[in-house]
Motif scaffolding. Sequence first.
Motif, PDB file in Angstrom:
ATOM      1  N   VAL A 154     -12.162   0.328  23.917  1.00 31.85           N
ATOM      2  CA  VAL A 154     -13.542   0.749  24.180  1.00 31.85           C
ATOM      3  C   VAL A 154     -14.425   0.447  22.975  1.00 31.85           C
ATOM      4  O   VAL A 154     -15.559  -0.026  23.121  1.00 31.85           O
ATOM      5  CB  VAL A 154     -13.582   2.248  24.544  1.00 31.85           C
ATOM      6  CG1 VAL A 154     -15.015   2.775  24.503  1.00 31.85           C
ATOM      7  CG2 VAL A 154     -12.980   2.484  25.924  1.00 31.85           C
ATOM      8  N   ARG A 155     -13.917   0.688  21.786  1.00 29.56           N
ATOM      9  CA  ARG A 155     -14.687   0.381  20.570  1.00 29.56           C
ATOM     10  C   ARG A 155     -14.960  -1.120  20.458  1.00 29.56           C
ATOM     11  O   ARG A 155     -16.021  -1.532  19.980  1.00 29.56           O
ATOM     12  CB  ARG A 155     -13.924   0.856  19.339  1.00 29.56           C
ATOM     13  CG  ARG A 155     -13.751   2.353  19.247  1.00 29.56           C
ATOM     14  CD  ARG A 155     -12.851   2.726  18.097  1.00 29.56           C
ATOM     15  NE  ARG A 155     -13.517   2.570  16.812  1.00 29.56           N
ATOM     16  CZ  ARG A 155     -12.887   2.609  15.632  1.00 29.56           C
ATOM     17  NH1 ARG A 155     -11.578   2.744  15.593  1.00 29.56           N
ATOM     18  NH2 ARG A 155     -13.564   2.480  14.520  1.00 29.56           N
ATOM     19  N   GLY A 156     -13.984  -1.933  20.886  1.00 37.10           N
ATOM     20  CA  GLY A 156     -14.165  -3.376  20.826  1.00 37.10           C
ATOM     21  C   GLY A 156     -15.132  -3.892  21.876  1.00 37.10           C
ATOM     22  O   GLY A 156     -15.921  -4.808  21.615  1.00 37.10           O
TER      23      GLY A 156
ATOM     24  N   LEU B 135     -15.954  -7.124  31.168  1.00 37.61           N
ATOM     25  CA  LEU B 135     -15.373  -6.698  32.440  1.00 37.61           C
ATOM     26  C   LEU B 135     -13.886  -7.019  32.521  1.00 37.61           C
ATOM     27  O   LEU B 135     -13.106  -6.269  33.119  1.00 37.61           O
ATOM     28  CB  LEU B 135     -16.126  -7.359  33.599  1.00 37.61           C
ATOM     29  CG  LEU B 135     -17.587  -6.921  33.773  1.00 37.61           C
ATOM     30  CD1 LEU B 135     -18.238  -7.711  34.893  1.00 37.61           C
ATOM     31  CD2 LEU B 135     -17.669  -5.431  34.048  1.00 37.61           C
ATOM     32  N   THR B 136     -13.475  -8.123  31.901  1.00 34.85           N
ATOM     33  CA  THR B 136     -12.048  -8.469  31.868  1.00 34.85           C
ATOM     34  C   THR B 136     -11.256  -7.417  31.110  1.00 34.85           C
ATOM     35  O   THR B 136     -10.171  -6.988  31.542  1.00 34.85           O
ATOM     36  CB  THR B 136     -11.844  -9.849  31.214  1.00 34.85           C
ATOM     37  OG1 THR B 136     -12.504 -10.837  32.008  1.00 34.85           O
ATOM     38  CG2 THR B 136     -10.366 -10.189  31.103  1.00 34.85           C
ATOM     39  N   GLU B 137     -11.787  -6.975  29.956  1.00 36.59           N
ATOM     40  CA  GLU B 137     -11.102  -5.945  29.172  1.00 36.59           C
ATOM     41  C   GLU B 137     -11.008  -4.640  29.948  1.00 36.59           C
ATOM     42  O   GLU B 137      -9.974  -3.956  29.922  1.00 36.59           O
ATOM     43  CB  GLU B 137     -11.840  -5.720  27.850  1.00 36.59           C
ATOM     44  CG  GLU B 137     -11.747  -6.869  26.865  1.00 36.59           C
ATOM     45  CD  GLU B 137     -10.319  -7.094  26.404  1.00 36.59           C
ATOM     46  OE1 GLU B 137      -9.625  -6.090  26.128  1.00 36.59           O
ATOM     47  OE2 GLU B 137      -9.882  -8.260  26.318  1.00 36.59           O
ATOM     48  N   VAL B 138     -12.082  -4.283  30.653  1.00 41.03           N
ATOM     49  CA  VAL B 138     -12.057  -3.083  31.485  1.00 41.03           C
ATOM     50  C   VAL B 138     -11.009  -3.220  32.581  1.00 41.03           C
ATOM     51  O   VAL B 138     -10.264  -2.278  32.889  1.00 41.03           O
ATOM     52  CB  VAL B 138     -13.447  -2.814  32.094  1.00 41.03           C
ATOM     53  CG1 VAL B 138     -13.374  -1.715  33.158  1.00 41.03           C
ATOM     54  CG2 VAL B 138     -14.442  -2.411  31.012  1.00 41.03           C
ATOM     55  N   GLY B 139     -10.928  -4.411  33.174  1.00 38.05           N
ATOM     56  CA  GLY B 139      -9.945  -4.648  34.227  1.00 38.05           C
ATOM     57  C   GLY B 139      -8.519  -4.499  33.736  1.00 38.05           C
ATOM     58  O   GLY B 139      -7.663  -3.934  34.435  1.00 38.05           O
ATOM     59  N   ILE B 140      -8.242  -4.989  32.524  1.00 36.18           N
ATOM     60  CA  ILE B 140      -6.898  -4.869  31.954  1.00 36.18           C
ATOM     61  C   ILE B 140      -6.539  -3.399  31.732  1.00 36.18           C
ATOM     62  O   ILE B 140      -5.430  -2.956  32.060  1.00 36.18           O
ATOM     63  CB  ILE B 140      -6.803  -5.662  30.634  1.00 36.18           C
ATOM     64  CG1 ILE B 140      -6.896  -7.165  30.918  1.00 36.18           C
ATOM     65  CG2 ILE B 140      -5.514  -5.337  29.890  1.00 36.18           C
ATOM     66  CD1 ILE B 140      -7.046  -8.017  29.674  1.00 36.18           C
ATOM     67  N   LEU B 141      -7.483  -2.628  31.190  1.00 38.58           N
ATOM     68  CA  LEU B 141      -7.243  -1.195  30.992  1.00 38.58           C
ATOM     69  C   LEU B 141      -6.973  -0.492  32.320  1.00 38.58           C
ATOM     70  O   LEU B 141      -6.054   0.324  32.440  1.00 38.58           O
ATOM     71  CB  LEU B 141      -8.447  -0.545  30.309  1.00 38.58           C
ATOM     72  CG  LEU B 141      -8.627  -0.758  28.817  1.00 38.58           C
ATOM     73  CD1 LEU B 141      -9.924  -0.104  28.356  1.00 38.58           C
ATOM     74  CD2 LEU B 141      -7.448  -0.185  28.034  1.00 38.58           C
TER      75      LEU B 141
ATOM     76  N   LEU C 141     -13.412   6.160  28.992  1.00 40.63           N
ATOM     77  CA  LEU C 141     -13.562   4.953  29.805  1.00 40.63           C
ATOM     78  C   LEU C 141     -14.706   5.122  30.810  1.00 40.63           C
ATOM     79  O   LEU C 141     -15.494   4.199  31.028  1.00 40.63           O
ATOM     80  CB  LEU C 141     -12.252   4.648  30.537  1.00 40.63           C
ATOM     81  CG  LEU C 141     -12.253   3.421  31.459  1.00 40.63           C
ATOM     82  CD1 LEU C 141     -12.579   2.145  30.694  1.00 40.63           C
ATOM     83  CD2 LEU C 141     -10.907   3.290  32.177  1.00 40.63           C
ATOM     84  N   VAL C 142     -14.811   6.300  31.400  1.00 42.25           N
ATOM     85  CA  VAL C 142     -15.922   6.588  32.312  1.00 42.25           C
ATOM     86  C   VAL C 142     -17.252   6.461  31.578  1.00 42.25           C
ATOM     87  O   VAL C 142     -18.217   5.873  32.090  1.00 42.25           O
ATOM     88  CB  VAL C 142     -15.772   7.998  32.918  1.00 42.25           C
ATOM     89  CG1 VAL C 142     -16.997   8.364  33.762  1.00 42.25           C
ATOM     90  CG2 VAL C 142     -14.512   8.080  33.774  1.00 42.25           C
ATOM     91  N   SER C 143     -17.300   6.987  30.351  1.00 40.91           N
ATOM     92  CA  SER C 143     -18.525   6.893  29.550  1.00 40.91           C
ATOM     93  C   SER C 143     -18.865   5.436  29.246  1.00 40.91           C
ATOM     94  O   SER C 143     -20.041   5.035  29.298  1.00 40.91           O
ATOM     95  CB  SER C 143     -18.348   7.679  28.252  1.00 40.91           C
ATOM     96  OG  SER C 143     -19.486   7.569  27.427  1.00 40.91           O
ATOM     97  N   LEU C 144     -17.855   4.629  28.942  1.00 45.00           N
ATOM     98  CA  LEU C 144     -18.079   3.209  28.690  1.00 45.00           C
ATOM     99  C   LEU C 144     -18.694   2.525  29.904  1.00 45.00           C
ATOM    100  O   LEU C 144     -19.660   1.751  29.785  1.00 45.00           O
ATOM    101  CB  LEU C 144     -16.761   2.526  28.323  1.00 45.00           C
ATOM    102  CG  LEU C 144     -16.792   0.994  28.286  1.00 45.00           C
ATOM    103  CD1 LEU C 144     -17.626   0.510  27.103  1.00 45.00           C
ATOM    104  CD2 LEU C 144     -15.383   0.412  28.243  1.00 45.00           C
TER     105      LEU C 144
END
Length: 393
Positions: free
Chosen positions: A341-343, A289-295, A272-275
């Motif tokens: 992350v792949r998505g 950014l929404t997907e990152v926020g959910i994670l 996730l940090v790499s993403l």
Amino acid sequence: MSPSVLSPTPSPIAFPDVALPESARGLRHEVRAFLEEERALGTVLGRPDSWLAGWDPGFSRRLAERGWVGMALPVEYGGAGRGFLDRYVVIEELLAAGAPVSAHWVSDRQAGPSILRHGTEEQRRFFLPGIAAGQCFFSIGMSEKGSGSDLASVATRAERTADGWRLTGTKMWTGGAHVNDYAIVLARTDDTDDKHAGLSQFLVDLRAPGVRIEPIRLMSGEHRFNACHFEGVDVPDGMVLGRRGDGWQQVTGELAFERSGPERYLSTFPLLVSLLRELERGSATAAQLTEVGILTARLHSVRRLSLAVAASLDAGASPDIQAALVKDLGTRLEGTLVDTVRGILPTPADPHATPGSHPELLAFALLHSPGYTLRGGTNEILRGIITRGLEQH
């Protein structure tokens, strides 16, 4: 109104709200400064699954010199006497950074606390100072072929001899047995109608005559796990851990340490940090950014649950059911994180890419992902534990 209504029994899946002590802030800064020094040396590479794949005994010893191995062990046995919450802060930082901690991981996480709780004074004096110094490394001898998470069906036996026990059987998925010093081995010592009775634990020297280690390689080709064959291994009486026949109760208590820590949701955090670094280089969309926020929200939620279990362990409790719930939620999240992350950034995974690059880290996380929900008990077994706990409640 009945007393049970006035004072209801706490739910087995109740998680108290826990705040880290004020000392945690300064401790976190100390660990981060140490990690920066290690990055400059090239020892901290930000890899996923570092608590399994990052075997570096030199790094473990340097941690121990700072009092960060055996933190929850009493000072009289070489530990820091700081408790599980301070330890939580340290391992959280180490895992988030992808530091190579696998050499001392099992010793620090569960072997040390188990020996402290169940061992004789002689065993404590012999093992615990070495564990706290980052010089004595343990493996776990639980699972077997055909029994998996059903530990009560183990076939490994310990037969009584004139001055001890003779151990015969094979343990599967014994992480680090080819490089570690000892293993805590669960074996049957008595035949009973109750399969949960008649089990005992032994502290076994992995270099003793009759111990044969056979590699089990990961999909990546890495040698992390083993089939550990005990072919008539003589174990002295002084290496029985706890009381004969109490192995089941001891091992289930030990699993609370194994299942509830940050490693059950942070194994894939470096990805996730790499993403985020990759997204910083471009223009992240609102959807990304929404997907990152959910994670991030899910990680925060599981962290709160894990922290509550650490507080319970600090208080001397055995939160087996809560620990099972943390592992179920956390390890499923680890796999979800890789897929998400792949998505978000459909970069092809490439194990031959530059080490530490996003394609290489993605490939590493993918190749390790089948184990996330298996090691430490499959999700199906964990849900059975949770269900039984709720039924009994």
